[in-house]
Design a protein around this motif. Sequence first.
Motif, PDB file in Angstrom:
ATOM      1  N   GLY A 155     -10.243   2.374  -1.137  1.00  0.00           N
ATOM      2  CA  GLY A 155     -10.112   2.166   0.245  1.00  0.00           C
ATOM      3  C   GLY A 155      -9.383   0.929   0.964  1.00  0.00           C
ATOM      4  N   VAL A 156      -9.976   0.248   0.624  1.00  0.00           N
ATOM      5  CA  VAL A 156      -9.988  -0.907   1.224  1.00  0.00           C
ATOM      6  C   VAL A 156      -9.019  -1.274   1.051  1.00  0.00           C
ATOM      7  CG1 VAL A 156      -9.976  -3.737   1.371  1.00  0.00           C
ATOM      8  CG2 VAL A 156     -12.116  -1.636   0.657  1.00  0.00           C
ATOM      9  N   VAL A 157      -8.220  -1.052   0.081  1.00  0.00           N
ATOM     10  CA  VAL A 157      -6.342  -1.436  -0.087  1.00  0.00           C
ATOM     11  C   VAL A 157      -5.702  -0.050   0.730  1.00  0.00           C
ATOM     12  CG1 VAL A 157      -4.501  -0.615  -1.890  1.00  0.00           C
ATOM     13  CG2 VAL A 157      -6.141  -2.532  -2.120  1.00  0.00           C
ATOM     14  N   TYR A 158      -6.276   1.197   1.332  1.00  0.00           N
ATOM     15  CA  TYR A 158      -6.292   1.761   1.748  1.00  0.00           C
ATOM     16  C   TYR A 158      -5.519   1.516   3.393  1.00  0.00           C
ATOM     17  CZ  TYR A 158      -4.446   6.203   4.735  1.00  0.00           C
ATOM     18  OH  TYR A 158      -4.058   6.827   5.949  1.00  0.00           O
ATOM     19  N   SER A 159      -6.455   0.459   3.962  1.00  0.00           N
ATOM     20  CA  SER A 159      -6.666   0.087   5.155  1.00  0.00           C
ATOM     21  C   SER A 159      -6.143  -1.317   5.483  1.00  0.00           C
ATOM     22  CB  SER A 159      -8.854  -0.356   5.290  1.00  0.00           C
ATOM     23  OG  SER A 159      -8.194  -0.544   6.663  1.00  0.00           O
ATOM     24  N   ILE A 160      -6.363  -1.688   4.615  1.00  0.00           N
ATOM     25  CA  ILE A 160      -5.727  -2.625   4.470  1.00  0.00           C
ATOM     26  C   ILE A 160      -3.525  -2.890   5.092  1.00  0.00           C
ATOM     27  CG2 ILE A 160      -4.416  -5.188   3.611  1.00  0.00           C
ATOM     28  CD1 ILE A 160      -7.221  -5.430   2.536  1.00  0.00           C
ATOM     29  N   VAL A 161      -3.732  -1.546   4.174  1.00  0.00           N
ATOM     30  CA  VAL A 161      -1.850  -1.568   4.141  1.00  0.00           C
ATOM     31  C   VAL A 161      -1.244  -0.795   5.220  1.00  0.00           C
ATOM     32  CG1 VAL A 161      -0.350   0.346   3.230  1.00  0.00           C
ATOM     33  CG2 VAL A 161      -1.493  -1.200   1.619  1.00  0.00           C
ATOM     34  N   SER A 162      -2.069  -0.127   6.289  1.00  0.00           N
ATOM     35  CA  SER A 162      -2.395   1.403   6.948  1.00  0.00           C
ATOM     36  C   SER A 162      -2.295  -0.199   8.719  1.00  0.00           C
ATOM     37  CB  SER A 162      -3.331   1.933   7.448  1.00  0.00           C
ATOM     38  OG  SER A 162      -3.734   2.471   8.514  1.00  0.00           O
ATOM     39  N   ASP A 163      -3.611  -1.348   8.288  1.00  0.00           N
ATOM     40  CA  ASP A 163      -3.056  -1.872   9.411  1.00  0.00           C
ATOM     41  C   ASP A 163      -1.971  -2.893   9.387  1.00  0.00           C
ATOM     42  OD1 ASP A 163      -6.243  -1.259  10.165  1.00  0.00           O
ATOM     43  OD2 ASP A 163      -7.091  -2.557   9.475  1.00  0.00           O
ATOM     44  N   ARG A 164      -1.584  -3.246   8.172  1.00  0.00           N
ATOM     45  CA  ARG A 164      -0.871  -4.186   8.103  1.00  0.00           C
ATOM     46  C   ARG A 164       0.802  -3.573   8.892  1.00  0.00           C
ATOM     47  NH1 ARG A 164       3.392  -3.990   3.986  1.00  0.00           N
ATOM     48  NH2 ARG A 164       4.770  -6.069   3.789  1.00  0.00           N
ATOM     49  N   ASN A 165       0.382  -1.202   8.890  1.00  0.00           N
ATOM     50  CA  ASN A 165       1.890  -1.305   9.039  1.00  0.00           C
ATOM     51  C   ASN A 165       1.588  -0.422  10.838  1.00  0.00           C
ATOM     52  OD1 ASN A 165       3.109  -0.833   6.282  1.00  0.00           O
ATOM     53  ND2 ASN A 165       2.137   1.107   6.085  1.00  0.00           N
ATOM     54  N   ARG A 166       0.594  -0.545  10.806  1.00  0.00           N
ATOM     55  CA  ARG A 166       0.234  -0.098  12.406  1.00  0.00           C
ATOM     56  C   ARG A 166       0.937  -1.025  13.244  1.00  0.00           C
ATOM     57  NH1 ARG A 166      -5.308   0.405  13.041  1.00  0.00           N
ATOM     58  NH2 ARG A 166      -4.752   2.205  11.541  1.00  0.00           N
ATOM     59  N   THR A 167       0.302  -2.339  12.697  1.00  0.00           N
ATOM     60  CA  THR A 167       0.718  -3.916  13.454  1.00  0.00           C
ATOM     61  C   THR A 167       2.361  -3.883  13.422  1.00  0.00           C
ATOM     62  OG1 THR A 167      -1.331  -5.288  12.980  1.00  0.00           O
ATOM     63  CG2 THR A 167       0.563  -6.282  13.085  1.00  0.00           C
ATOM     64  N   LYS A 168       3.258  -3.648  12.117  1.00  0.00           N
ATOM     65  CA  LYS A 168       4.547  -4.013  12.308  1.00  0.00           C
ATOM     66  C   LYS A 168       5.629  -2.342  13.297  1.00  0.00           C
ATOM     67  CE  LYS A 168       5.830  -5.438   7.542  1.00  0.00           C
ATOM     68  NZ  LYS A 168       6.250  -5.467   6.197  1.00  0.00           N
ATOM     69  N   ARG A 169       4.844  -1.996  13.242  1.00  0.00           N
ATOM     70  CA  ARG A 169       4.826  -0.957  14.627  1.00  0.00           C
ATOM     71  C   ARG A 169       4.804  -0.801  15.685  1.00  0.00           C
ATOM     72  NH1 ARG A 169       2.146   3.933  13.242  1.00  0.00           N
ATOM     73  NH2 ARG A 169       3.104   4.130  10.977  1.00  0.00           N
ATOM     74  N   ALA A 170       3.940  -1.783  15.903  1.00  0.00           N
ATOM     75  CA  ALA A 170       3.572  -2.177  17.474  1.00  0.00           C
ATOM     76  C   ALA A 170       4.373  -2.977  17.618  1.00  0.00           C
ATOM     77  CB  ALA A 170       2.552  -2.496  17.270  1.00  0.00           C
ATOM     78  N   VAL A 171       4.804  -3.872  16.308  1.00  0.00           N
ATOM     79  CA  VAL A 171       5.527  -4.966  17.093  1.00  0.00           C
ATOM     80  C   VAL A 171       7.130  -4.575  17.544  1.00  0.00           C
ATOM     81  CG1 VAL A 171       6.773  -6.999  16.406  1.00  0.00           C
ATOM     82  CG2 VAL A 171       4.281  -7.042  16.422  1.00  0.00           C
TER      83      VAL A 171
END
Length: 79
Positions: free
Chosen positions: A17-33
Motif C-alpha cells: 500500500g505504501v509503495v502504491y501510494s508513492i507511485v500514484s502520487d509520483r504519477n499524479r505530479t508528473k501528469r500535473a506538470v
Amino acid sequence: MDIDWILLIPIVAIVGGVVYSIVSDRNRTKRAVAEAATPSEEHLNLLRDAAEGNQRLLEQLARIENRIATIEKTLTEIP
C-alpha cells in the motif's frame, strides 16, 4: 526459529500500500506538470486576444503622439 507465514500477509499488504501510494502520487505530479507545461486552447485564445488589444492600444498611442507633435509644431510657429 519458526516463522508463521500468516503474520507476513499484513506486513506485505502495508508495504504494498505504501509503495502504491508513492507511485500514484509520483504519477499524479508528473501528469500535473505535463498539463501545466502545455497551454490549453483557452489560454492561447486569451493570449491572442490580449496581444490584439495591446496592438490596438499601441496604434491609438501612435495617433495621439502624431497629434501632439502637430500641436507642438503649430505652437512653435506662432510668434
